[in-house]
Scaffold this motif. Structure first.
Motif, short mmCIF file in Angstrom:
data_model
loop_
_atom_site.label_atom_id
_atom_site.label_comp_id
_atom_site.label_asym_id
_atom_site.label_seq_id
_atom_site.Cartn_x
_atom_site.Cartn_y
_atom_site.Cartn_z
N LEU A 169 7.86 4.17 -10.39
CA LEU A 169 8.20 4.22 -8.97
C LEU A 169 6.97 4.37 -8.09
O LEU A 169 6.91 3.81 -6.99
CB LEU A 169 9.20 5.35 -8.72
N VAL A 170 5.98 5.13 -8.55
CA VAL A 170 4.74 5.24 -7.79
C VAL A 170 4.04 3.88 -7.73
O VAL A 170 3.61 3.43 -6.65
CB VAL A 170 3.80 6.30 -8.40
N LEU A 171 3.91 3.22 -8.87
CA LEU A 171 3.22 1.93 -8.90
C LEU A 171 3.99 0.86 -8.14
O LEU A 171 3.39 -0.03 -7.52
CB LEU A 171 2.97 1.51 -10.34
N LYS A 172 5.33 0.93 -8.16
CA LYS A 172 6.12 -0.03 -7.38
C LYS A 172 5.87 0.17 -5.89
O LYS A 172 5.74 -0.80 -5.14
CB LYS A 172 7.61 0.14 -7.67
N HIS A 173 5.79 1.42 -5.47
CA HIS A 173 5.52 1.69 -4.06
C HIS A 173 4.15 1.13 -3.67
O HIS A 173 4.00 0.53 -2.60
CB HIS A 173 5.57 3.20 -3.79
N VAL A 174 3.16 1.32 -4.52
CA VAL A 174 1.83 0.77 -4.25
C VAL A 174 1.89 -0.75 -4.16
O VAL A 174 1.31 -1.36 -3.26
CB VAL A 174 0.83 1.20 -5.34
N GLY A 175 2.61 -1.37 -5.09
CA GLY A 175 2.73 -2.82 -5.08
C GLY A 175 3.48 -3.35 -3.87
O GLY A 175 3.13 -4.39 -3.31
N ASP A 176 4.51 -2.62 -3.45
CA ASP A 176 5.33 -3.07 -2.31
C ASP A 176 4.64 -2.87 -0.97
O ASP A 176 4.81 -3.67 -0.05
CB ASP A 176 6.66 -2.32 -2.29
N THR A 177 3.90 -1.78 -0.84
CA THR A 177 3.37 -1.41 0.48
C THR A 177 1.86 -1.53 0.59
O THR A 177 1.32 -1.51 1.70
CB THR A 177 3.75 0.05 0.82
N GLY A 178 1.18 -1.59 -0.55
CA GLY A 178 -0.28 -1.63 -0.52
C GLY A 178 -0.93 -0.28 -0.33
O GLY A 178 -2.15 -0.18 -0.19
N SER A 179 -0.12 0.78 -0.34
CA SER A 179 -0.66 2.13 -0.19
C SER A 179 0.11 3.08 -1.09
O SER A 179 1.26 2.82 -1.46
CB SER A 179 -0.55 2.59 1.27
N PRO A 180 -0.49 4.20 -1.47
CA PRO A 180 0.19 5.14 -2.36
C PRO A 180 1.29 5.90 -1.63
O PRO A 180 1.26 6.03 -0.40
CB PRO A 180 -0.94 6.10 -2.78
N PRO A 181 2.29 6.37 -2.36
CA PRO A 181 3.36 7.13 -1.72
C PRO A 181 2.87 8.46 -1.17
O PRO A 181 1.96 9.08 -1.73
CB PRO A 181 4.37 7.34 -2.85
#
Length: 203
Positions: A169-181
């Motif tokens: 879920l952390v890596l998906k957020h990075v991939g989706d938004t370009g920034s860390p959660p």
């Protein structure tokens, strides 16, 4: 008056073993960022680190071995609470470590290796074995195992899929938004996904 070369030589002589290893590791990480896996060489690492190539070969066989050594040194390792009395807090700390790591040069170097899986499959296998698994496997897995061993969660619930939840879920957020959660998102990952998956109560 001493030349620049003599000053450089003097600085090299003054470095202790730990300083030299750190400089070599940093050089390997930077070389991968600039030249890619295919451009990683002993010559490049030696020049960037200010270390004789012969000295490198006394400790490492290949530039890839230096890179793996560097990635191991720089990879975070979870530390669960000694008495296993703060599952939520320990999970959050593990995810914060992941967030810090994904923004580091070491993470970018690891990603460069993974992106070349088709060309360097053996190196990818070594990355998992000698770095990721050697440091505890997936982020949150060390914490989950610790609490299972102390009887606070059912060991049968600590499956590979559950162990993947936080990291995925952390890596998906990075991939989706370009920034860390942010912290709010990390808390949601723990409270809404990981804790229910292991049968632990939410706050």
């Amino acid at each position: 008056m001493p030349s620049d070369e003599s000053h450089t030589a003097a600085r090299r002589r003054r470095r202790n073993a730990a300083d030299i290893v750190a400089a070599v590791h940093d050089a390997a990480i930077t070389e991968v960022a600039e030249a890619g896996i295919g451009g990683l060489t002993m010559e490049g690492i030696a020049e960037r680190s200010g270390t004789a190539k012969t000295s490198l070969y006394r400790r490492w066989d290949t530039p890839q071995a230096i890179l793996l050594d560097a990635l191991y040194r720089l990879h975070p390792q979870e530390q669960a609470s000694l008495h296993a009395d703060d599952l939520r807090g320990d999970l959050l700390r593990a995810l914060r470590q992941l967030v810090a790591w994904v923004q580091s040069p070491a993470a970018r170097a690891a990603a460069a290796v993974l992106m070349e899986r088709h060309r360097y499959s053996d190196l990818v296998d070594e990355l998992y074995e000698k770095v990721f698994e050697a440091r505890g496997g997936r982020f949150t897995l060390t914490v989950l195992r610790h609490y299972a061993e102390h009887g606070h969660i059912d060991p049968a619930r600590v499956t590979p899929v559950v162990a993947d939840i936080g990291e995925a879920l952390v890596l998906k957020h990075v991939g989706d938004t370009g920034s860390p959660p942010d912290e709010e998102r990390l808390q949601a990952i723990v409270d809404e996904a990981i804790l229910p998956a292991v049968g632990a109560s939410r706050p």
